[in-house]
Motif scaffolding. Structure first.
Motif, PDB file in Angstrom:
ATOM      1  N   ARG A 129     -37.403 -14.404   4.621  1.00 54.91           N
ATOM      2  CA  ARG A 129     -37.687 -15.842   4.626  1.00 54.91           C
ATOM      3  C   ARG A 129     -37.088 -16.570   3.437  1.00 54.91           C
ATOM      4  NH1 ARG A 129     -42.145 -12.994   6.396  1.00 54.91           N
ATOM      5  NH2 ARG A 129     -42.796 -13.478   8.528  1.00 54.91           N
ATOM      6  N   ARG A 130     -36.456 -15.826   2.522  1.00 54.51           N
ATOM      7  CA  ARG A 130     -35.815 -16.451   1.363  1.00 54.51           C
ATOM      8  C   ARG A 130     -34.507 -15.736   1.055  1.00 54.51           C
ATOM      9  NH1 ARG A 130     -38.053 -15.666  -3.491  1.00 54.51           N
ATOM     10  NH2 ARG A 130     -39.349 -13.907  -2.826  1.00 54.51           N
ATOM     11  N   ASP A 137     -33.497 -21.475   3.201  1.00 54.16           N
ATOM     12  CA  ASP A 137     -34.864 -20.959   3.092  1.00 54.16           C
ATOM     13  C   ASP A 137     -35.825 -21.800   3.930  1.00 54.16           C
ATOM     14  OD1 ASP A 137     -33.807 -19.146   1.385  1.00 54.16           O
ATOM     15  OD2 ASP A 137     -34.693 -19.965  -0.444  1.00 54.16           O
ATOM     16  N   GLN A 141     -38.033 -20.309   7.094  1.00 56.34           N
ATOM     17  CA  GLN A 141     -39.484 -20.418   7.157  1.00 56.34           C
ATOM     18  C   GLN A 141     -39.940 -21.217   8.372  1.00 56.34           C
ATOM     19  OE1 GLN A 141     -40.832 -21.881   3.362  1.00 56.34           O
ATOM     20  NE2 GLN A 141     -39.703 -20.314   2.231  1.00 56.34           N
ATOM     21  N   GLN A 242     -40.893 -10.601   0.293  1.00 56.52           N
ATOM     22  CA  GLN A 242     -41.791 -11.330   1.189  1.00 56.52           C
ATOM     23  C   GLN A 242     -43.162 -11.542   0.561  1.00 56.52           C
ATOM     24  OE1 GLN A 242     -41.749 -10.097   5.391  1.00 56.52           O
ATOM     25  NE2 GLN A 242     -43.972 -10.084   5.370  1.00 56.52           N
TER      26      GLN A 242
END
Length: 367
Positions: A129-130, A137, A141, A242
């Motif tokens: 997610r990043r 990002d 998300q 995460q």
């Protein structure tokens, strides 16, 4: 955690010894004309079975009340461990089957590795997610499926990257230990003792294998061992980023930049020559170091000579890997610095490769 290291080490070392004694018949099936072969004699290639056995038994023990009484700090998440082991099984068993039979197609192994990655992402809710860029990002998300696909590709690809660098005694195993210890250090820094415990079991199991692999060359990890290293380390990297926003997503990237660069450059090299990326060749960086940097040693027979040169090749790549592990550990929360080191490594890797392929190696490197 020290007990888990010792436990997994002993189980893996004992399993490897049993394999050495019982699996010589399977070792005869590996052809002498394979380009990756840099040894003489029949050496079992199913050391991955011992690594996986030692790892899973250590994980199983970590989930018992006895382990909790020793302050192992894992008992509450034993379900997670069993899910890890079961999800890894398709890829690991496919690797071991290939090591024993030499008959599984590359596409089948790739497919089963992808299956393990899908199961891991689905059952453990994994997602990238990043990646360090705000706009991307935000998109990751907002689109969980994309984050899961990123994680799946990373988890499915890393086992094959480890398989690619597994060319000489102790090479991939020591790289896996260095990367795992770096992950353990950062996991402890952010208070994730459970993730650290998962990785120290891998360190111990790999150490038990290396007891027989380096410098004796009595057993090889094979595809099965590479798949164990790749899957566990990939899942640990995804989980660490995460769970803990303070950890830069470029920390695992820098840790893994050596096997990833080797894989990407190998694919590019083969496509540029009109070959399939799955075609085996002898032009990887570690193979060039063996051929053009490591000097010939004169032993009593050819097998001893090859073993001596084989063992002298791996330390060059251990040092090469440390060039990424050390700065990654030092700057694990600084995205800009980590990204700069990644770029520097890629330039260094390509420069070193071209220097070796053109026979422009400084004489002191071969001493």
């Amino acid at each position: 955690m020290v007990f888990l290291v010792v436990f997994s080490f002993l189980v893996s070392a004992t399993s490897a010894f049993v394999v050495i004694r019982l699996a010589r018949r399977h070792a005869r099936q590996y052809a002498h004309d394979m380009p990756q072969r840099f040894h003489l004699g029949h050496i079992p290639r199913i050391g991955g079975a011992g690594i996986f056995f030692g790892l899973v038994l250590a994980w199983a023990y970590a989930g018992t009340p006895q382990a909790a009484s020793l302050n192992v700090d894992w008992h509450a998440n034993s379900t997670f461990l069993w899910l890890m082991a079961m999800c890894m099984a398709p890829a690991v068993f496919a690797g071991i089957a290939e090591d024993m039979t030499q008959r599984l197609r590359a596409r089948l192994r790739l497919g089963l590795t992808a299956l393990s990655a899908i199961l891991l992402c689905w059952l453990l809710n994994l997602g990238v997610r990043r990646i360090g860029f705000a706009s991307v990002d935000d998109w990751l998300q907002a689109v969980p499926l994309a984050a899961a696909l990123f994680a799946m590709v990373a988890i499915a690809g890393l086992p094959h990257a480890f398989n690619l660098i597994d060319g000489y005694n102790g090479l991939a195993g020591m790289v896996a230990i260095l990367i795992s210890l770096a992950l353990v250090h950062v996991a402890l820094q952010v208070g994730d003792r459970q993730l650290a415990a998962m990785l120290v079991c891998l360190v111990g199991a790999t150490g038990g294998f290396l007891l027989w692999n380096y410098p004796y060359g009595k057993i090889f990890a094979g595809d099965g061992g590479a798949y164990v290293w790749g899957l566990v380390i990939a899942v640990a990297c995804v989980l660490l980023v995460q769970r803990h926003p303070v950890v830069s997503p470029w920390f695992p990237m820098l840790l893994l930049i050596y096997p990833v660069s080797e894989t990407m450059f190998s694919v590019y090299r083969k496509l540029a020559r009109g070959q399939s990326p799955s075609t085996a060749d002898a032009l990887h960086l570690h193979q060039l170091i063996f051929r053009r940097i490591v000097r010939v040693v004169f032993e009593d027979d050819e097998a001893s000579d090859l073993l001596a040169r084989n063992n002298r090749t791996s330390p060059y790549l251990w040092i090469f890997s440390l060039l990424t592990v050390v700065p990654a550990v030092m700057f694990w929360s600084n995205t800009a610095v980590l990204a700069a080191f990644c770029a520097l490594f890629v330039v260094t890797y390509v420069g070193a490769y071209l220097m070796i392929i053109r026979f422009k190696v400084p004489r002191w490197l071969g001493k």
